[in-house]
Design an enzyme around this catalytic site. Structure first.
Site, PDB file in Angstrom:
ATOM      1  N   GLU A  60       4.744  14.266  24.408  1.00  0.00           N
ATOM      2  CA  GLU A  60       3.389  13.760  24.575  1.00  0.00           C
ATOM      3  C   GLU A  60       2.379  14.625  23.821  1.00  0.00           C
ATOM      4  O   GLU A  60       1.374  14.115  23.308  1.00  0.00           O
ATOM      5  CB  GLU A  60       3.035  13.705  26.060  1.00  0.00           C
ATOM      6  CG  GLU A  60       3.816  12.674  26.858  1.00  0.00           C
ATOM      7  CD  GLU A  60       5.213  13.152  27.242  1.00  0.00           C
ATOM      8  OE1 GLU A  60       5.986  12.347  27.788  1.00  0.00           O
ATOM      9  OE2 GLU A  60       5.550  14.345  26.988  1.00  0.00           O
ATOM     10  N   PRO A 271      19.603  21.569  20.899  1.00  0.00           N
ATOM     11  CA  PRO A 271      19.466  21.182  22.314  1.00  0.00           C
ATOM     12  C   PRO A 271      18.011  20.875  22.654  1.00  0.00           C
ATOM     13  O   PRO A 271      17.090  21.496  22.113  1.00  0.00           O
ATOM     14  CB  PRO A 271      19.958  22.424  23.072  1.00  0.00           C
ATOM     15  CG  PRO A 271      20.756  23.202  22.067  1.00  0.00           C
ATOM     16  CD  PRO A 271      20.119  22.930  20.744  1.00  0.00           C
ATOM     17  N   ARG A 272      17.812  19.920  23.538  1.00  0.00           N
ATOM     18  CA  ARG A 272      16.445  19.522  23.876  1.00  0.00           C
ATOM     19  C   ARG A 272      15.698  20.607  24.664  1.00  0.00           C
ATOM     20  O   ARG A 272      14.501  20.792  24.494  1.00  0.00           O
ATOM     21  CB  ARG A 272      16.454  18.211  24.673  1.00  0.00           C
ATOM     22  CG  ARG A 272      15.049  17.705  25.015  1.00  0.00           C
ATOM     23  CD  ARG A 272      15.074  16.285  25.531  1.00  0.00           C
ATOM     24  NE  ARG A 272      13.748  15.787  25.838  1.00  0.00           N
ATOM     25  CZ  ARG A 272      12.904  15.261  24.952  1.00  0.00           C
ATOM     26  NH1 ARG A 272      13.255  15.189  23.693  1.00  0.00           N
ATOM     27  NH2 ARG A 272      11.717  14.813  25.322  1.00  0.00           N
ATOM     28  N   MET A 312      11.241  26.829  18.493  1.00  0.00           N
ATOM     29  CA  MET A 312      10.301  25.825  18.980  1.00  0.00           C
ATOM     30  C   MET A 312       9.345  25.426  17.855  1.00  0.00           C
ATOM     31  O   MET A 312       8.946  26.261  17.043  1.00  0.00           O
ATOM     32  CB  MET A 312       9.499  26.376  20.167  1.00  0.00           C
ATOM     33  CG  MET A 312      10.346  26.692  21.393  1.00  0.00           C
ATOM     34  SD  MET A 312      11.230  25.252  22.027  1.00  0.00           S
ATOM     35  CE  MET A 312       9.852  24.184  22.448  1.00  0.00           C
ATOM     36  N   GLY A 313       8.991  24.147  17.811  1.00  0.00           N
ATOM     37  CA  GLY A 313       8.007  23.671  16.853  1.00  0.00           C
ATOM     38  C   GLY A 313       8.541  23.387  15.476  1.00  0.00           C
ATOM     39  O   GLY A 313       7.770  23.150  14.549  1.00  0.00           O
ATOM     40  N   GLU A 314       9.878  23.404  15.292  1.00  0.00           N
ATOM     41  CA  GLU A 314      10.468  23.217  13.974  1.00  0.00           C
ATOM     42  C   GLU A 314      11.283  21.941  13.849  1.00  0.00           C
ATOM     43  O   GLU A 314      11.906  21.714  12.809  1.00  0.00           O
ATOM     44  CB  GLU A 314      11.401  24.394  13.649  1.00  0.00           C
ATOM     45  CG  GLU A 314      10.732  25.564  12.978  1.00  0.00           C
ATOM     46  CD  GLU A 314      11.749  26.405  12.217  1.00  0.00           C
ATOM     47  OE1 GLU A 314      11.414  26.843  11.108  1.00  0.00           O
ATOM     48  OE2 GLU A 314      12.867  26.613  12.718  1.00  0.00           O
ATOM     49  N   ASN A 338      13.065   8.238  22.174  1.00  0.00           N
ATOM     50  CA  ASN A 338      12.385   7.407  21.197  1.00  0.00           C
ATOM     51  C   ASN A 338      12.646   7.935  19.789  1.00  0.00           C
ATOM     52  O   ASN A 338      12.357   9.081  19.468  1.00  0.00           O
ATOM     53  CB  ASN A 338      10.871   7.439  21.495  1.00  0.00           C
ATOM     54  CG  ASN A 338      10.110   6.430  20.679  1.00  0.00           C
ATOM     55  OD1 ASN A 338      10.360   6.262  19.495  1.00  0.00           O
ATOM     56  ND2 ASN A 338       9.197   5.749  21.316  1.00  0.00           N
TER      57      ASN A 338
END
Length: 339
Positions: A60, A271-272, A312-314, A338
């Site tokens: 989000e 991994p999420r 993170m963020g990549e 999604n």
């Protein structure tokens, strides 16, 4: 169930909430930090009078980014308070807007009246914007009491979720009626909101905000340069991203089969949830794959078989490195993600 009963049950359930935070913190220590913010205590200093945007977690936050940037341009005099519920969402907000002085961030307090009231008394927003379907009755009611309009952005509501909301119509209908605007993705979802109690004149179909995401034109160039540095321009590279527990072993088995025909294939495994980075790395090693952790900054060598995306963020950049992609969540009963 009306809002009074809902609130009473929420208060009674707070010990369970505390236990859940403790359990999650055992795998992800960040859940043990900033607990006061979840009850509107120990919050950072907030400049009042701006716009409040709530994005529950990472997805989000990314979806909200174009809208937040547009708000910054359209209302240059207003601060924007961005809230979320998860440490990963918080990290993503800092990564996206950490250099923007008008962005202020904290966790959204739990949905009990006293915490919601304290938060709104601190932030005093002129407008509240909620991303997708993160609807909290007490936060919305406290906004209504203060005359703060509440808008839902990029609204989505599956048939299954609508049935769930419908079972608590005495709670849902008044909550939706107190909201000022619903910008939803499809007409089917618009009708579900109307059927549940949203005022028809407040519901509008605007499509998905995720299509407004702008991608850095340098992204593919940087990815191509890195593959060249790895001497992997001719290697087949695929990515399995946002995987859940139970999926990584399946992905690695598929990669092992792939290596039979393409011995130089490279898998990027992402991994999420960050708390699973270490366990997935150990799994790769146990299965005998030469694995490099992205967080170490080490080069992918010719013998490297798996690159673990543990940063993170990549994720967008890691997708750009690959020739083909698998999006996780669909090999276990999670419902998928999604694309």
């Amino acid at each position: 169930m009306n809002r009074t009963l809902y609130t009473a049950l929420f208060y009674l359930g707070l010990p369970l909430v505390a236990i859940r935070l403790w359990l999650r913190s055992r795998k992800a220590p960040a859940y043990a930090k900033r607990i006061g913010e979840r009850f509107s205590y120990g919050m950072p200093s907030l400049q009042p009078g701006g716009i409040w945007v709530h994005a529950v977690s990472v997805g989000e936050s990314i979806a909200a980014a174009p809208m937040i940037r547009a708000l910054l341009q359209r209302y240059p005099q207003l601060p924007i308070t961005v809230t979320c519920m998860t440490p990963t969402g918080s990290e993503r907000i800092h990564a996206l807007f950490g250099d923007e002085p008008r962005i202020q961030h904290c966790y959204l307090p739990y949905d009990v009246p006293c915490a919601a009231a304290r938060f709104l008394d601190r932030a005093q927003p002129k407008l509240a914007v909620i991303m997708e379907t993160e609807l909290w009755p007490n936060h919305i009611h406290q906004c209504a009491k203060r005359g703060i309009p509440v808008a839902l952005a990029n609204g989505r509501l599956s048939e299954r979720s609508a049935r769930g909301y419908g079972r608590f119509s005495k709670l849902t209908a008044p909550m939706l009626a107190e909201m000022s605007f619903f910008a939803v993705q499809t007409e089917a979802e618009a009708q579900r909101f109307r059927d549940l109690g949203a005022r028809p004149e407040t519901v509008e179909v605007t499509g998905s905000i995720k299509f407004d995401l702008t991608i850095d034109p340098q992204l593919l160039q940087r990815a191509n340069a890195l593959r060249g540095q790895w001497q992997a321009l001719e290697r087949p590279v695929w990515i399995a991203a946002s995987t859940h527990e139970g999926e990584d072993a399946v992905v690695l088995d598929a990669h092992r089969r792939l290596l039979t025909n393409y011995p130089n294939a490279l898998l990027i495994l992402v991994p999420r949830h960050p708390e699973r980075f270490n366990s997935v790395f150990e799994l790769c090693q146990r299965e005998g794959f030469a694995t490099v952790r992205r967080s170490t900054g080490a080069n992918v060598e010719a013998h490297t078989s798996v690159l673990l995306g543990d940063t993170m963020g990549e994720l967008l950049f890691l997708y750009a490195l690959a020739d083909s992609a698998f999006v996780g969540g669909s090999l276990v009963p999670n419902g998928g993600h999604n694309l």
